[in-house]
Design an enzyme around this catalytic site. Sequence first.
Site, PDB file in Angstrom:
ATOM      1  N   GLY B  53       4.899   2.830  -2.279  1.00 50.37           N
ATOM      2  CA  GLY B  53       5.038   3.735  -3.399  1.00 50.37           C
ATOM      3  C   GLY B  53       5.408   2.978  -4.662  1.00 50.37           C
ATOM      4  O   GLY B  53       5.989   1.895  -4.593  1.00 50.37           O
ATOM      5  N   SER B  54       5.065   3.529  -5.825  1.00 54.34           N
ATOM      6  CA  SER B  54       5.499   2.943  -7.084  1.00 54.34           C
ATOM      7  C   SER B  54       6.923   3.409  -7.395  1.00 54.34           C
ATOM      8  O   SER B  54       7.477   4.254  -6.699  1.00 54.34           O
ATOM      9  CB  SER B  54       4.558   3.349  -8.209  1.00 54.34           C
ATOM     10  OG  SER B  54       3.261   2.880  -7.936  1.00 54.34           O
ATOM     11  N   HIS B  56       9.415   1.140  -7.684  1.00 52.89           N
ATOM     12  CA  HIS B  56      10.319   0.095  -7.192  1.00 52.89           C
ATOM     13  C   HIS B  56      10.100  -1.219  -7.940  1.00 52.89           C
ATOM     14  O   HIS B  56      10.510  -2.269  -7.471  1.00 52.89           O
ATOM     15  CB  HIS B  56      10.086  -0.166  -5.704  1.00 52.89           C
ATOM     16  CG  HIS B  56      10.082   1.065  -4.869  1.00 52.89           C
ATOM     17  ND1 HIS B  56      11.162   1.903  -4.824  1.00 52.89           N
ATOM     18  CD2 HIS B  56       9.139   1.613  -4.064  1.00 52.89           C
ATOM     19  CE1 HIS B  56      10.875   2.919  -4.007  1.00 52.89           C
ATOM     20  NE2 HIS B  56       9.660   2.773  -3.549  1.00 52.89           N
ATOM     21  N   ASP B 109       4.060   4.654   5.073  1.00 53.65           N
ATOM     22  CA  ASP B 109       3.551   3.295   4.893  1.00 53.65           C
ATOM     23  C   ASP B 109       3.044   2.740   6.223  1.00 53.65           C
ATOM     24  O   ASP B 109       1.949   2.168   6.300  1.00 53.65           O
ATOM     25  CB  ASP B 109       4.648   2.362   4.353  1.00 53.65           C
ATOM     26  CG  ASP B 109       4.937   2.599   2.871  1.00 53.65           C
ATOM     27  OD1 ASP B 109       4.387   3.561   2.300  1.00 53.65           O
ATOM     28  OD2 ASP B 109       5.714   1.824   2.283  1.00 53.65           O
ATOM     29  N   HIS B 217      14.292   5.590  -2.641  1.00 54.09           N
ATOM     30  CA  HIS B 217      13.450   6.678  -3.149  1.00 54.09           C
ATOM     31  C   HIS B 217      14.287   7.797  -3.729  1.00 54.09           C
ATOM     32  O   HIS B 217      13.900   8.955  -3.722  1.00 54.09           O
ATOM     33  CB  HIS B 217      12.571   7.246  -2.036  1.00 54.09           C
ATOM     34  CG  HIS B 217      11.689   6.221  -1.435  1.00 54.09           C
ATOM     35  ND1 HIS B 217      12.063   5.465  -0.356  1.00 54.09           N
ATOM     36  CD2 HIS B 217      10.453   5.797  -1.793  1.00 54.09           C
ATOM     37  CE1 HIS B 217      11.087   4.621  -0.058  1.00 54.09           C
ATOM     38  NE2 HIS B 217      10.105   4.800  -0.910  1.00 54.09           N
TER      39      HIS B 217
END
Lengths: 333, 333
Positions: B53-54, B56, B109, B217
Site C-alpha cells: 500500500g502507499s 508509507h 499483500d 496503517h
Amino acid sequence: MSKLINNKTEIVADFMRGLKQSHPDLDVDIENRVVYRKTPAVGDKVALVSGGGSGHEPLHSGFVGLGMLDAACMGEVFTSPTPQQIVRAIEKVSTSAGVLLIVKNYAGDIMNFEIAAERAERNGIKVRSVTIDDDVAGGKLPSDGGRGMGLTVFAEKILGAAAENGMSLDGLCELGQDLRTRGRSMGIGMSSCTHPVAGVPTFELGEDEIEVGIGIHGEPGWRRARAGSAQDTAKLLVESILAELAAPEQSSFIVLVNGMGGTPLIELYVMAGEIHRELIERGHSVDRYLVGSHITSLEMAGCSLTLLQSDAESLKYWDAPVSTPALNWGVAA
Amino acid sequence: MSKLINNKTEIVADFMRGLKQSHPDLDVDIENRVVYRKTPAVGDKVALVSGGGSGHEPLHSGFVGLGMLDAACMGEVFTSPTPQQIVRAIEKVSTSAGVLLIVKNYAGDIMNFEIAAERAERNGIKVRSVTIDDDVAGGKLPSDGGRGMGLTVFAEKILGAAAENGMSLDGLCELGQDLRTRGRSMGIGMSSCTHPVAGVPTFELGEDEIEVGIGIHGEPGWRRARAGSAQDTAKLLVESILAELAAPEQSSFIVLVNGMGGTPLIELYVMAGEIHRELIERGHSVDRYLVGSHITSLEMAGCSLTLLQSDAESLKYWDAPVSTPALNWGVAA
C-alpha cells in the site's frame, strides 16, 4: 500530543548525544552545544560554521560533514545561539584560510554571530559572514527583510563544496552573495507546531485554512487563505517567488521542495510534480530536485519552496561529494 | 488539517510523476503504478521487487535504485497492489537469474504477491519470496503473526546489496530467512493519521496517551498507555523487542530509529540516544544506526524501533554502495 523527549530543557543536549552515537564521523561539545567533524578538514581549507535555534533539524547539525559544514552551534529551540557558543564553534574548526559564517537573517542570530565574529577576530582568526535572507514573504512583514529559509541548505551545500575544493574566503563570500541574488523561498503552513517549553500550539488554523508566508519558528505568515489543491499551492509559491526573483526567461533552477516537519513525503512529491509543471509552463527548466524535510519547524505541517537559478558553477558544487547525516552522495565507499 | 494533494483518488499517480521528475534514474509506469530503475541491472543479477500500500513513503518506491530494489509497485493508500500490478513489476525487471519478492506480512499483500508469483512462473519467470513479519506487537493481536515493519528496510538494503554482488536466488532466500530470525520491530503512536479518502483520523488519542504496538496503517495497537519520557519509551521498545528476539548476551545490532511521518528529527535523535543507553546497559552494542522516517504511516506522530542482530555479512551488505531517493551512500561520483 505528547513528544518523544525527556526533560524539556535538555532536548538539545539529548539530541546531540543521539546524533553523536548515530554518526561516528561527528563529535559534539555538549556544554557549548557545538557539533563538529571528528576529523578536521586538512590544510588551508576555509572552515564553514553555521548555527541557529534548534527545532529546524536536520538544519544545521545534520549538515556537518565532508562537503558541507565544519561545525554547527545549536541554540535552544527557536532561540539564537549565544556569542560564546559561536566563538567556541569558530575556535574548534578555524584554519589559516579563515572561517566563513553562514547566518540566517533573524535579529538575534545576526547580532550574536556579529559579536562572535568580532571576538574571534580579536583572537587572530580571519572571519567573514554570508547572511541568508531568501524568504519573499519576509518583505511583506514588519521585519528586517527576508528571513533565512531553504536557501540556507543550498548555501551550505554549494559553499561547502567550494570550500572543500580550495576556494578562498573572499571567493566564498562572493559566491555567497551571488547565491543570495539568485535564490528565493516561500512557505505555507497547514498546522502550527508546539514549542516544547510552551506546551501549546503557537497558533490555531481552521481545518481548511493555510497560513501563507509562514516562517520557520511557528510564527504566523503574512496572510491566511483557504486551502487549495496541491496545484493551487504550487502556483501560489512559484508565482510569489518568481515575482521577486529577477530570473530571465528560460531560466533553469535547482529546486528544494521542503517539508516543515509534519508533512509526509507522499505529499511533498505530489508538490514536486506540480511545481515542475508550473515552472515548465512558464518556459523554465529544472536541473536538480531535492525533496524532503530539510529545514523544519518541529512538527509543523506544510512546505516551502526554494528556487535557485543554476549555472555551471552551482551545479558542479551541488553534485560534488557530500557525507553528512542528512545529505549524502557521491562519496566513494 | 488540509493535505497537499489534488484529487484524492489520484494521489499515487501524482506522487509518481513528482518522483520521476525529481529522480532521473527512475522511471514509472503510471497505469500499473510501478516504479523501476531506468537502466536495468545487467547480466544475471537477481531482480528484487517489493511493494504494498502507499502512504508509507519512502518505502518502497524511495528504495528503488542501485543496491536496493529493481522495482516497486504501489497500491492505493494503505491498500495492497493488485496481482496484475505485481506481475507487471516482475515482468519489467526479471532476469535469467530470477526475481525475489519482498513481501510484508499483511493478508492482502501475501495473497496478491502469491497470485502474481504463480502467474509470472507460468510465463517462465523464476520467482521466490521472502515474507517480512518482524512486528513483535503483531503476535499479541488477533492477526496472522507479526506484521511487516522496519525490517523491510533492512531486507531491501541487505538483500539488494547481496543481489548486486551476484548472490543467487536460493542464496537470497536463505539470507532473507536468516534476517527474519534476527530482526524484530515495535512501534508507538502519539497521534493518529488521516486517510485522504476517509478524511477523518482513524482513531483519537488523548493529549497524554500513546498507542503501544501500533501498525503502519493508522490501525490502533495492542494497548493504550500514558505517555512517558523518551527514556521510558526507549525502555519499553527495547524490552519488548529483546523479549521476542533470541539474542545472545553481548549481541551487536543494526538499529533503525524510525519516525512514523509526523515526528520531527530532533525527537528521533533523542530516542536514538536513549535506545543506545538501553542497549549498552544490557551489555549489547550497536554497529550502525539509521535514524529518520523510512517506513511511515502518512503524518502519524510516533516512532518504531527495529533491531537486527548484525554479523560480518549483514554489515558488509549494509555498508555497500546504494543510490536511491531515500538511502544514498558510498557511490563514487
